[in-house]
Design a protein around this motif. Structure first.
Motif, PDB file in Angstrom:
ATOM      1  N   VAL A 357       0.740  -1.306   0.155  1.00 36.89           N
ATOM      2  CA  VAL A 357      -0.112   0.064  -0.070  1.00 36.89           C
ATOM      3  C   VAL A 357       0.827   1.174  -0.162  1.00 36.89           C
ATOM      4  CG1 VAL A 357      -1.632   1.354   1.282  1.00 36.89           C
ATOM      5  CG2 VAL A 357      -2.024  -1.230   1.081  1.00 36.89           C
ATOM      6  N   LEU A 358       1.991   1.286   0.839  1.00 39.90           N
ATOM      7  CA  LEU A 358       2.861   2.456   1.115  1.00 39.90           C
ATOM      8  C   LEU A 358       3.567   2.934  -0.414  1.00 39.90           C
ATOM      9  CD1 LEU A 358       4.339   4.710   2.324  1.00 39.90           C
ATOM     10  CD2 LEU A 358       6.171   2.916   2.790  1.00 39.90           C
ATOM     11  N   SER A 359       4.021   1.721  -1.173  1.00 49.53           N
ATOM     12  CA  SER A 359       4.702   1.893  -2.397  1.00 49.53           C
ATOM     13  C   SER A 359       3.662   2.268  -3.494  1.00 49.53           C
ATOM     14  CB  SER A 359       5.287   0.545  -2.792  1.00 49.53           C
ATOM     15  OG  SER A 359       6.117   0.229  -1.659  1.00 49.53           O
ATOM     16  N   ASN A 360       2.520   1.790  -3.367  1.00 45.14           N
ATOM     17  CA  ASN A 360       1.805   2.155  -4.455  1.00 45.14           C
ATOM     18  C   ASN A 360       0.942   3.763  -4.181  1.00 45.14           C
ATOM     19  OD1 ASN A 360       0.369   1.275  -6.800  1.00 45.14           O
ATOM     20  ND2 ASN A 360      -1.456   0.489  -5.976  1.00 45.14           N
ATOM     21  N   VAL A 361       0.963   3.845  -2.775  1.00 46.12           N
ATOM     22  CA  VAL A 361       0.442   5.192  -2.567  1.00 46.12           C
ATOM     23  C   VAL A 361       1.474   6.220  -3.198  1.00 46.12           C
ATOM     24  CG1 VAL A 361       0.193   6.955  -0.807  1.00 46.12           C
ATOM     25  CG2 VAL A 361      -1.006   4.826  -0.850  1.00 46.12           C
ATOM     26  N   PHE A 362       2.779   6.202  -2.799  1.00 46.52           N
ATOM     27  CA  PHE A 362       3.937   6.837  -3.218  1.00 46.52           C
ATOM     28  C   PHE A 362       3.985   7.246  -4.708  1.00 46.52           C
ATOM     29  CE2 PHE A 362       8.277   8.229  -3.909  1.00 46.52           C
ATOM     30  CZ  PHE A 362       8.469   9.249  -2.820  1.00 46.52           C
ATOM     31  N   ALA A 363       3.779   5.850  -5.456  1.00 47.65           N
ATOM     32  CA  ALA A 363       3.742   6.046  -6.861  1.00 47.65           C
ATOM     33  C   ALA A 363       2.652   6.856  -7.335  1.00 47.65           C
ATOM     34  CB  ALA A 363       3.388   4.641  -7.458  1.00 47.65           C
ATOM     35  N   GLY A 364       1.890   7.433  -6.556  1.00 49.18           N
ATOM     36  CA  GLY A 364       0.979   8.332  -7.207  1.00 49.18           C
ATOM     37  C   GLY A 364       1.395   9.606  -7.615  1.00 49.18           C
ATOM     38  N   ILE A 365       2.843   9.878  -7.328  1.00 48.59           N
ATOM     39  CA  ILE A 365       3.484  11.058  -8.129  1.00 48.59           C
ATOM     40  C   ILE A 365       3.187  11.158  -9.500  1.00 48.59           C
ATOM     41  CG2 ILE A 365       5.147  11.312  -6.283  1.00 48.59           C
ATOM     42  CD1 ILE A 365       7.101   9.897  -8.175  1.00 48.59           C
ATOM     43  N   SER A 366       2.799   9.998 -10.113  1.00 48.87           N
ATOM     44  CA  SER A 366       2.427   9.769 -11.513  1.00 48.87           C
ATOM     45  C   SER A 366       1.138  10.663 -11.867  1.00 48.87           C
ATOM     46  CB  SER A 366       1.904   8.385 -11.976  1.00 48.87           C
ATOM     47  OG  SER A 366       0.845   8.077 -11.306  1.00 48.87           O
ATOM     48  N   PHE A 367       0.457  11.193 -10.813  1.00 48.62           N
ATOM     49  CA  PHE A 367      -0.502  12.148 -11.270  1.00 48.62           C
ATOM     50  C   PHE A 367       0.141  13.348 -11.525  1.00 48.62           C
ATOM     51  CE2 PHE A 367      -3.162   9.217  -8.538  1.00 48.62           C
ATOM     52  CZ  PHE A 367      -4.253   9.390  -9.412  1.00 48.62           C
ATOM     53  N   MET A 368       1.533  13.895 -11.163  1.00 48.87           N
ATOM     54  CA  MET A 368       2.144  15.000 -11.646  1.00 48.87           C
ATOM     55  C   MET A 368       2.262  15.169 -13.201  1.00 48.87           C
ATOM     56  SD  MET A 368       5.069  15.022  -8.606  1.00 48.87           S
ATOM     57  CE  MET A 368       5.774  16.572  -9.165  1.00 48.87           C
ATOM     58  N   SER A 369       2.233  14.102 -13.758  1.00 51.32           N
ATOM     59  CA  SER A 369       2.419  14.162 -15.059  1.00 51.32           C
ATOM     60  C   SER A 369       1.247  14.564 -15.868  1.00 51.32           C
ATOM     61  CB  SER A 369       3.105  12.508 -15.735  1.00 51.32           C
ATOM     62  OG  SER A 369       1.906  11.697 -15.410  1.00 51.32           O
ATOM     63  N   VAL A 370       0.206  14.125 -15.227  1.00 50.01           N
ATOM     64  CA  VAL A 370      -1.152  14.966 -15.802  1.00 50.01           C
ATOM     65  C   VAL A 370      -1.120  16.303 -15.878  1.00 50.01           C
ATOM     66  CG1 VAL A 370      -3.668  14.817 -15.703  1.00 50.01           C
ATOM     67  CG2 VAL A 370      -2.302  12.704 -14.845  1.00 50.01           C
TER      68      VAL A 370
END
Length: 518
Positions: A357-370
């Protein structure tokens, strides 16, 4: 602690608390071999190779990918020797603690975790753009959320499900790329498409895009695309029989590098000129994949859709692997008081749910690419993963050197090693020196006139952060470099039933007894 694994048919003797974790050891040899052959063939190779061609040219990418491939080969030899003898889920992060310094394990563990969550973030961005090639009814951020839940669901199924998913997805990728190579030969020879191509693009516009500068720029790209070869060390801890499966997987690395990575660079360098504007075209990832461009130029109509589907498969596979490695890394860190305790928990299936869960939440930086205004920051975060890769590889070589020195000081025989690194010590020392060189060399173009401050920060910011983590942990916990005579060479070894059941000499029996009782 003894236990009998009916599925693997072996008895295990675990000699340390670190190796008696509730992670399930269910990965079979076929899983590890396919993961080694095609598990990390992701969108980076299928799409990022076009960016590499544009920066370095056809000869430039062959040089950079071949040199980094040689480094990877010797890094994997070092890791194979360690992972076969001591197959633990902490892998080289724990080796760094046991063979060098606990503070090195702290800095290395967080660098490796960061590497994989940024790779995962890139996978989310890639797959959202690729799917939008077919339809733009659903916005990009919504696709990221959809695949966020898909990846976390797959990861929660357990290690055997992970192995099976990776086996079949990797098999599809290997077959697809092999077919592309065959088609590429036909296109180059003139059997498919408007006419023969041969090596005309090596002459016009040329073999190099920017001379040595172009080669230097693509070292980080090569490092990022090769990242994941070392995950064999992580999977060894959950392998049913690492003494068989790990050496086989390690030996596959050379052929994977030669055939899939260097082979891909060779064929796209023949089929496309490095100054093709489409290689750098913004928009859907499939639209600028060199594979798609080459097939489209050969008038193969379904090319874009086929490559799009292959990229989707590769992203699911790569995302699955990224979550696996990131969660196991944070699991080890938490169990050794280098991360919050909550991330040390696993469920009854051996799944480290908190770390996932932690790793997947941190990967939410992908929203920055939007968001367009955050795009540069996001790209910088991804670029740093290439530098992190060289740091990890260099550390693997260092811990292997310390391991061998400790064996010599403690009078251990090399006959204890189920797998011996090829050309040690020359290959290991050369790989260590090469990784240190690349850590500093990869960003030298920032110093060219005019000085590029942004490129300089992106290229080198991870180095002071790593040093701060190392010395900060050392100061806080008062750690010291482990003396060679005190290095633990026994914990985490496994002895398989078939070795014990054979007629044994007194010397071998005493050796097994030493492994059991330490």
């Amino acid at each position: 602690m003894k236990k009998f694994d009916n599925e693997a048919g072996l008895t295990e003797v675990d000699v340390a608390e670190a190796s008696s974790s509730p992670l399930k050891r269910r990965l079979k040899s076929r899983h590890l071999q396919m993961i080694a052959i095609g598990g990390i063939i992701g969108p980076g190779l299928l799409v990022g190779s076009g960016n590499a061609l544009a920066q370095a040219g056809p000869a430039g990418i062959l040089i950079s990918f071949s040199l980094v491939g040689i480094i990877v080969f010797f890094v994997m030899q070092s890791l194979g020797e360690l992972a076969t003898l001591i197959p633990i889920s902490g892998s080289f992060t724990e080796y760094a603690s046991r063979f060098v310094d606990d503070s090195l394990a702290f800095a290395l563990g967080w660098a490796y975790w960061y590497l994989w969550v940024t790779v995962l973030a890139n996978e989310y961005t890639a797959i959202s753009l690729v799917v939008m090639y077919w339809t733009d009814v659903v916005p990009q951020w919504a696709w990221i959320i959809i695949f966020w839940f898909l990846f976390i669901s797959l990861s929660m199924l357990g290690i055997l499900a992970y192995g099976e998913v990776e086996f079949w997805l990797a098999l599809i990728k290997v077959i697809s790329i092999t077919v592309f190579f065959i088609i590429a030969i036909a296109i180059s020879a003139g059997g498919i498409g408007p006419g023969p191509i041969g090596f005309k693009y090596w002459k016009d516009p040329g073999a190099f895009a920017d001379g040595i500068n172009g080669v230097a720029k693509t070292f980080v790209i090569a490092g990022t695309l090769y990242a994941g070869c070392e995950m064999i060390g992580i999977t060894a801890g959950e392998s049913a029989n690492p003494r068989r499966s790990v050496p086989r997987a390690i030996r596959q690395v050379f052929w994977r590098i030669l055939i899939f990575y260097v082979g891909m660079m060779f064929f796209i360098g023949i089929l496309l000129p490095y100054d093709d504007d489409r290689l750098l075209k913004a928009g859907a990832r499939a639209a600028r994949s060199p594979l798609t461009l080459a097939l489209a130029d050969a008038n193969i109509a379904p090319a874009a859709h086929l490559i799009n589907a292959l990229i989707v498969i590769s992203v699911i596979s790569a995302g699955n692997s990224s979550l696996y490695v990131a969660s196991r890394t944070i699991l080890y860190m938490a169990r050794n008081r280098k991360a919050p305790k909550i991330f040390s928990y696993v469920d009854k299936r051996g799944v480290p749910w908190a770390g996932l869960v932690l790793s997947n939440v941190f990967a939410g930086i992908s929203f920055m690419s939007v968001a367009s205004n955050a795009g540069e920051v996001y790209e910088a975060l991804i670029t740093l993963s290439g530098v992190a890769t060289f740091i990890v590889w260099g550390t693997i070589c260092l811990v292997h050197i310390r391991f061998r020195k400790a064996m010599a000081v403690q009078g251990r025989s090399l006959e204890e090693l189920p797998f011996k690194a090829l050309w040690y010590p020359y290959g290991t020392y050369a790989a260590l020196a090469a990784n240190v060189f690349l850590i500093f060399f990869q960003g030298y173009t920032a110093f060219l006139s005019p000085f590029d401050s942004t490129s300089f920060v992106v290229s080198y910011i991870l180095l002071p952060v790593f040093v701060i983590f190392y010395f900060g942990y050392k100061y806080w916990n008062k750690t010291t470099i482990v003396k060679l005579a005190d290095i633990d060479l026994m914990s985490g070894r496994r002895v398989v039933e078939e070795e014990i059941s054979k007629p044994q000499s007194n010397d071998l029996l005493s050796r097994v007894r030493r492994i059991v009782v330490g």
